[in-house]
Write an enzyme that holds these catalytic residues in place. Structure first.
Site, PDB file in Angstrom:
ATOM      1  N   ASP A 304     -23.187  -8.124 -80.306  1.00  0.00           N
ATOM      2  CA  ASP A 304     -23.530  -6.711 -80.311  1.00  0.00           C
ATOM      3  C   ASP A 304     -24.521  -6.413 -79.195  1.00  0.00           C
ATOM      4  O   ASP A 304     -25.177  -7.313 -78.664  1.00  0.00           O
ATOM      5  CB  ASP A 304     -24.166  -6.326 -81.656  1.00  0.00           C
ATOM      6  CG  ASP A 304     -23.120  -6.241 -82.760  1.00  0.00           C
ATOM      7  OD1 ASP A 304     -21.929  -6.127 -82.418  1.00  0.00           O
ATOM      8  OD2 ASP A 304     -23.497  -6.298 -83.935  1.00  0.00           O
ATOM      9  N   TYR A 370     -26.674 -18.784 -85.099  1.00  0.00           N
ATOM     10  CA  TYR A 370     -27.397 -17.519 -85.041  1.00  0.00           C
ATOM     11  C   TYR A 370     -28.830 -17.703 -85.489  1.00  0.00           C
ATOM     12  O   TYR A 370     -29.138 -18.611 -86.266  1.00  0.00           O
ATOM     13  CB  TYR A 370     -26.760 -16.485 -85.987  1.00  0.00           C
ATOM     14  CG  TYR A 370     -25.365 -16.085 -85.612  1.00  0.00           C
ATOM     15  CD1 TYR A 370     -25.146 -15.069 -84.689  1.00  0.00           C
ATOM     16  CD2 TYR A 370     -24.270 -16.712 -86.202  1.00  0.00           C
ATOM     17  CE1 TYR A 370     -23.857 -14.690 -84.358  1.00  0.00           C
ATOM     18  CE2 TYR A 370     -22.981 -16.339 -85.873  1.00  0.00           C
ATOM     19  CZ  TYR A 370     -22.777 -15.326 -84.946  1.00  0.00           C
ATOM     20  OH  TYR A 370     -21.515 -14.954 -84.620  1.00  0.00           O
ATOM     21  N   TYR A 442     -19.186 -11.430 -89.436  1.00  0.00           N
ATOM     22  CA  TYR A 442     -20.188 -10.437 -89.027  1.00  0.00           C
ATOM     23  C   TYR A 442     -21.499 -10.771 -89.724  1.00  0.00           C
ATOM     24  O   TYR A 442     -21.589 -10.726 -90.956  1.00  0.00           O
ATOM     25  CB  TYR A 442     -19.732  -9.027 -89.393  1.00  0.00           C
ATOM     26  CG  TYR A 442     -18.489  -8.580 -88.667  1.00  0.00           C
ATOM     27  CD1 TYR A 442     -18.582  -7.869 -87.465  1.00  0.00           C
ATOM     28  CD2 TYR A 442     -17.218  -8.860 -89.172  1.00  0.00           C
ATOM     29  CE1 TYR A 442     -17.446  -7.448 -86.791  1.00  0.00           C
ATOM     30  CE2 TYR A 442     -16.074  -8.440 -88.504  1.00  0.00           C
ATOM     31  CZ  TYR A 442     -16.195  -7.736 -87.311  1.00  0.00           C
ATOM     32  OH  TYR A 442     -15.070  -7.322 -86.649  1.00  0.00           O
TER      33      TYR A 442
END
Ligand SMILES: [Zn+2]
Ligand SMILES: [Zn+2]
Length: 512
Positions: A304, A370, A442
């Site tokens: 993103d 992440y 996501y």
């Protein structure tokens, strides 16, 4: 009448030989009811006489027709007076040329070398009465046409090339008419012969390049009538990994939603949603060095706008379109990009790639690392967060397409896995979460729950609202790295075990 023996013996294994009509000369005579040059006559029999050029085939037929036509009997009524007048062959010419096969020239790797000792004056005499009905004497201009290509070629760097001619449709029509009227033995289209003859001349005058019809660096497309030229240039592809060191820039150029790139008040006339992108920060340097016209970044997934990509970075392929230059040093390129854009984007492990690798990059199964900074209006109790985050890695995540991307992604439920999860609660009450997950999951939704569309989520497990303040990609692991990277081995296997087959399609359309 029967075929001349030299034709039959030339290539006995060729299946086309079985189809040689007894009226080989009849076909040639029929064709000569129109004023044809030797190239256009010989091309009707392009499969006969291996190693000969069409020009030699045409000349040979003309010679034989003249000899047969000189017999003063009625056995060859198809050779009319009109045709005989198109056969100005004299005995001296035949003796001079001797009808020897073409000598073994250095260009003999070409299918049809033409004899350099060929007597061109003879051909010119033939078409003296007017231009060739079919090609309008384009074969007189082969050297000139080759010069047009060579002139254009001097402006490009390439190691393989091909030549293609764009034919006047009227020429093609005339050729088809000739085939219909007179037949021919596997006739070759005029375009093929022109491509080959011009390509051969260009090849002879260039050093260090190869002719490659299948996948050339550059294809010169020539209009023989107007002598105009365009070229199709294969892009240069460069594979590497990028790290995005700032938030607020998208991976690729993002045209303004309101004006679709034209420029409007909403975007201040720029036509874009964001000032720059990872694509531009890498591409602008490379396109300058390779003197290309445009570029495109193909990433292995995307992050993103507000997500950084750190750690080992994300694999990508940069495609540079219509590059004037093709050679580069990956080390120098890396240096230029990192010196020019290093505050926002850095790259490493660059190497040359091919077009075939683009879909591999875009569809490759991968694992992603992440790091997220989260907060909550309720308090984040360390023990409770640790317990619940560990639950995330114990069962599959059912994730319906998030609301924020539903306008551009198919609305469906994807099943993904979290392979590793850890948490550290900070003194200010926020927490840093580190995750290793399937590609295509996501992450923001995994944490805040997306109103129940992602289940389970950290929010649903803890029964408190979760806010994701920042999210960073810490690495995108290739398939070959999954089993070897430190600490990932068991999880790499787990991916296979859970999913059976990697969900490549779903992953391709997904975004973290
Ligand atoms: Zn012609
Ligand atoms: Zn706009």
């Amino acid at each position: 009448m029967c075929c001349p023996s030299w034709v039959v013996n030339s290539e006995p294994d060729d299946p086309a030989i079985d189809r040689v009509p007894a009226d080989l000369l009849e076909t040639a005579a029929c064709a000569l009811s129109k004023n044809l040059c030797d190239h256009c006559l010989g091309r009707l029999f392009a499969k006969l006489g291996f190693g000969l050029g069409n020009e030699e085939r045409g000349r040979a037929l003309r010679v034989v027709l003249a000899m047969v036509g000189e017999r003063e009997d009625e056995s060859t009524p198809f050779i009319s007076r009109e045709i005989l007048e198109r056969l100005p062959v004299h005995k001296e010419d035949i003796q001079e040329s001797g009808m020897e096969p073409a000598p073994d020239t250095p260009t003999s790797s070409w299918n049809e070398p033409s004899s350099p000792s060929f007597n061109r004056a003879w051909m010119e005499e033939v078409s003296e009465g007017g231009k060739c009905w079919l090609c309008e004497d384009v074969f007189h201009s082969l050297d000139e046409l080759a010069s047009v290509v060579l002139d254009e070629a001097s402006r490009w760097e390439f190691s393989t090339f091909s030549v293609g001619c764009r034919m006047d449709p009227r020429t093609v029509e005339r050729e088809q008419l000739l085939w219909q009227e007179c037949g021919g033995v596997s006739p070759e289209p005029i375009k093929e012969e022109l491509n080959r003859e011009i390509g051969k001349r260009v090849f002879e005058r260039l050093d260090g390049v190869e002719f490659d019809r299948a996948d050339p660096d550059i294809t010169f497309v020539l209009d023989p009538l107007y002598r105009s030229i365009t070229c199709q240039v294969k892009p240069v592809f460069i594979l590497g990994r990028y790290r995005k060191l700032v938030r607020g820039i998208p991976q690729t150029r993002w045209p303004c939603r309101h004006c679709r790139g034209k420029g409007c008040d909403r975007c201040g006339g720029t036509g874009r949603m964001y000032e720059t992108s990872v694509e531009e920060q890498i591409g602008k340097h490379v396109v300058k060095i390779l003197e290309g016209e445009d570029f495109k970044l193909h990433g292995m997934g995307r992050e993103d706008v507000d997500v950084m990509t750190l750690g080992t970075g994300r694999p990508f392929i940069l495609e540079v379109r219509r590059p004037r230059k093709r050679t580069f040093s990956p080390v120098d390129l890396e240096k230029v990009i990192n010196e020019g854009s290093g505050e926002m984007v850095s790259v490493h492990s660059l190497r040359r790639a091919s077009r075939k690798e683009v879909p591999l990059i875009k569809g490759a199964p991968s694992l992603k690392r992440y790091r997220a900074l989260i907060s909550s209006t309720s308090s984040l109790d360390e023990e409770k967060v640790k317990y619940n985050i560990s639950l995330l890695a114990k069962s599959p995540i059912e994730q319906r397409t998030p609301v924020r991307v539903a306008h551009r992604r198919a609305d469906k439920v994807r099943r993904k896995w979290v392979h590793e999860a850890s948490v550290e609660v900070l003194s200010d009450g926020k927490a840093v979460i580190e995750l290793l997950t399937d590609g295509g999951l996501y992450i923001k939704e995994l944490l805040h729950g997306d109103g129940g569309r992602t289940e389970p989520s950290l929010s649903s497990l803890m029964e408190i609202p979760i806010e994701v303040e920042t999210l960073d990609v810490m690495g995108v692991l290739f398939e070959d790295e999954m089993g070897t990277k430190e600490g990932v081995e068991s999880h790499g296997k787990k991916v296979q075990g859970h999913n059976g087959k990697h969900q490549t399609d779903a992953q391709k359309e997904a975004q973290e």
